[in-house]
Design a protein around this motif. Structure first.
Motif, short mmCIF file in Angstrom:
data_model
loop_
_atom_site.label_atom_id
_atom_site.label_comp_id
_atom_site.label_asym_id
_atom_site.label_seq_id
_atom_site.Cartn_x
_atom_site.Cartn_y
_atom_site.Cartn_z
N ALA A 25 -12.44 4.56 -11.56
CA ALA A 25 -11.98 3.61 -12.57
C ALA A 25 -10.46 3.54 -12.61
CB ALA A 25 -12.53 3.99 -13.95
N LEU A 26 -9.80 4.66 -12.41
CA LEU A 26 -8.33 4.65 -12.36
C LEU A 26 -7.83 3.85 -11.15
CD1 LEU A 26 -7.57 8.34 -13.38
CD2 LEU A 26 -7.14 6.28 -14.75
N ILE A 27 -8.49 4.03 -10.01
CA ILE A 27 -8.10 3.27 -8.82
C ILE A 27 -8.37 1.78 -9.03
CG2 ILE A 27 -8.55 2.91 -6.37
CD1 ILE A 27 -7.01 5.49 -6.98
N ALA A 28 -9.57 1.46 -9.55
CA ALA A 28 -9.90 0.05 -9.79
C ALA A 28 -8.99 -0.58 -10.83
CB ALA A 28 -11.37 -0.06 -10.25
N GLY A 29 -8.44 0.26 -11.71
CA GLY A 29 -7.55 -0.24 -12.76
C GLY A 29 -6.12 -0.46 -12.30
N GLY A 30 -5.86 -0.31 -11.00
CA GLY A 30 -4.54 -0.68 -10.46
C GLY A 30 -3.57 0.45 -10.25
N LEU A 31 -4.07 1.71 -10.20
CA LEU A 31 -3.15 2.83 -10.06
C LEU A 31 -2.37 2.79 -8.75
CD1 LEU A 31 -2.00 5.48 -11.10
CD2 LEU A 31 -3.99 6.66 -10.13
N VAL A 32 -3.06 2.52 -7.66
CA VAL A 32 -2.36 2.48 -6.37
C VAL A 32 -1.30 1.38 -6.36
CG1 VAL A 32 -2.63 2.07 -3.89
CG2 VAL A 32 -4.29 3.49 -5.11
N GLU A 33 -1.66 0.23 -6.89
CA GLU A 33 -0.70 -0.89 -6.93
C GLU A 33 0.51 -0.54 -7.77
OE1 GLU A 33 -4.70 -2.50 -5.88
OE2 GLU A 33 -3.93 -1.07 -7.37
N ALA A 34 0.29 0.13 -8.91
CA ALA A 34 1.41 0.50 -9.77
C ALA A 34 2.36 1.46 -9.07
CB ALA A 34 0.88 1.14 -11.06
N LEU A 35 1.81 2.44 -8.36
CA LEU A 35 2.65 3.40 -7.65
C LEU A 35 3.35 2.75 -6.46
CD1 LEU A 35 0.26 6.50 -7.68
CD2 LEU A 35 2.25 6.11 -9.14
N THR A 36 2.65 1.85 -5.77
CA THR A 36 3.24 1.17 -4.62
C THR A 36 4.38 0.25 -5.05
OG1 THR A 36 1.12 1.25 -3.44
CG2 THR A 36 2.75 -0.34 -2.66
N LEU A 37 4.19 -0.46 -6.15
CA LEU A 37 5.25 -1.34 -6.66
C LEU A 37 6.50 -0.56 -7.05
CD1 LEU A 37 3.22 -3.92 -8.81
CD2 LEU A 37 4.59 -4.40 -6.77
N ALA A 38 6.30 0.70 -7.41
CA ALA A 38 7.45 1.55 -7.76
C ALA A 38 8.13 2.13 -6.53
CB ALA A 38 6.99 2.68 -8.68
N GLY A 39 7.60 1.80 -5.34
CA GLY A 39 8.26 2.22 -4.11
C GLY A 39 7.65 3.41 -3.41
#
Length: 278
Positions: A25-39
């Protein structure tokens, strides 16, 4: 930063049951995208379903620890920072072992300091920190690759407020540092003063005030708001050398508005920024 996210989707031996649904659920909720956007450069691995599929709380719980230890060690060898997303708190024993940690910060509304002799419920994850400190389940813990118990003087317990009488009594005899969020940074300094050089951060998401954020079925009053916890753990990351993080016990069934995933993303991004700046 290069990051390895490791999914351990078990709750009391049940694969993808209860809090075992939290990592996905954390992954589906955008965790990877949030970390990737932060560089950050993010890879995601999953220990998957283990063994013969039989759901045995104790045997499976420690099998999860064994698998997580191996994945954390691989991440370390590849120069990546390990973040374990776990259903259960016991999984941190595997993350501690794989990361070679010699200190622990345990943020949790519970003490997790029961043992088989003191537990009135037999709940294995109520013994998680006791296991990490070498107070119980010693043969099982010793079998986790790389596991060494952490000296209680190198343990900070953050915002534990729902303690059984036996846990309260035990804490009176142990040099565990107890703290609330406003004093967490100075408490973490005591880990390095006690000789800790590699500290693991364990966050059970039920440490939060349930009126501000409820992550699972446990809802003891009090605790920090998300911004207070975020500030506290970042302060601790400045004071202690963090080598890994475990986020545990998110049950999306108790998060109807899906508030938890973006807040975990913000928490981890702020933490990783702090670690990089240290």
């Amino acid at each position: 930063m290069k990051i390895s996210i490791i999914l351990a989707s078990y709750d009391s031996g049940h694969y993808h049951g209860g809090c075992g649904q939290g990592p996905d659920a954390l992954i589906a909720g955008g965790l990877v995208e949030a970390l990737t956007l932060a560089g950050h450069e993010v890879s995601v691995g999953d220990i998957g379903r283990l063994g013969d599929g039989q759901e045995r709380e104790i045997a499976t719980g420690f099998a999860v620890c064994n698998a997580v230890s191996g994945e954390v060690r691989i991440a370390r060898d590849r120069g990546r920072f390990p973040i374990v997303l776990a259903g259960n708190c016991l999984t941190s024993a595997g993350a501690v072992a794989g990361g070679g940690a010699d200190g622990i910060i345990w943020a949790d509304q519970h003490g997790d300091l029961n043992t088989p002799e003191t537990s009135t419920t037999g709940f294995l994850n109520g013994m998680a920190l006791a296991t990490v400190l070498g107070l119980c389940w010693r043969p099982m813990a010793k079998a986790i690759p790389g596991f060494q118990p952490i000296d209680p003087s190198r343990c900070v317990l953050v915002n534990a407020r729902d303690l059984d009488p036996a846990e309260t009594q035990l804490l009176e005899s142990l040099p565990v540092v107890r703290t609330e969020c406003p004093n967490a940074a100075s408490s973490a300094e005591r880990l390095t003063a006690a000789g800790a050089k590699r500290v693991h951060l364990h966050i059970d998401l039920d440490v939060h005030d349930p009126e501000k954020l409820q992550a699972n079925r446990y809802a003891d009053p009090g605790g920090p708001a998300p911004d207070q916890l975020r500030q506290a753990v970042c302060g601790m990351a400045l004071s202690a050398p963090l080598v890994g993080i475990t986020i545990s016990a998110y049950d999306p069934a108790f998060d109807a508005q899906a508030d938890v995933p973006p807040l975990v993303g913000q928490l981890l991004n702020d933490l990783l920024t702090t670690i990089e700046a240290r």
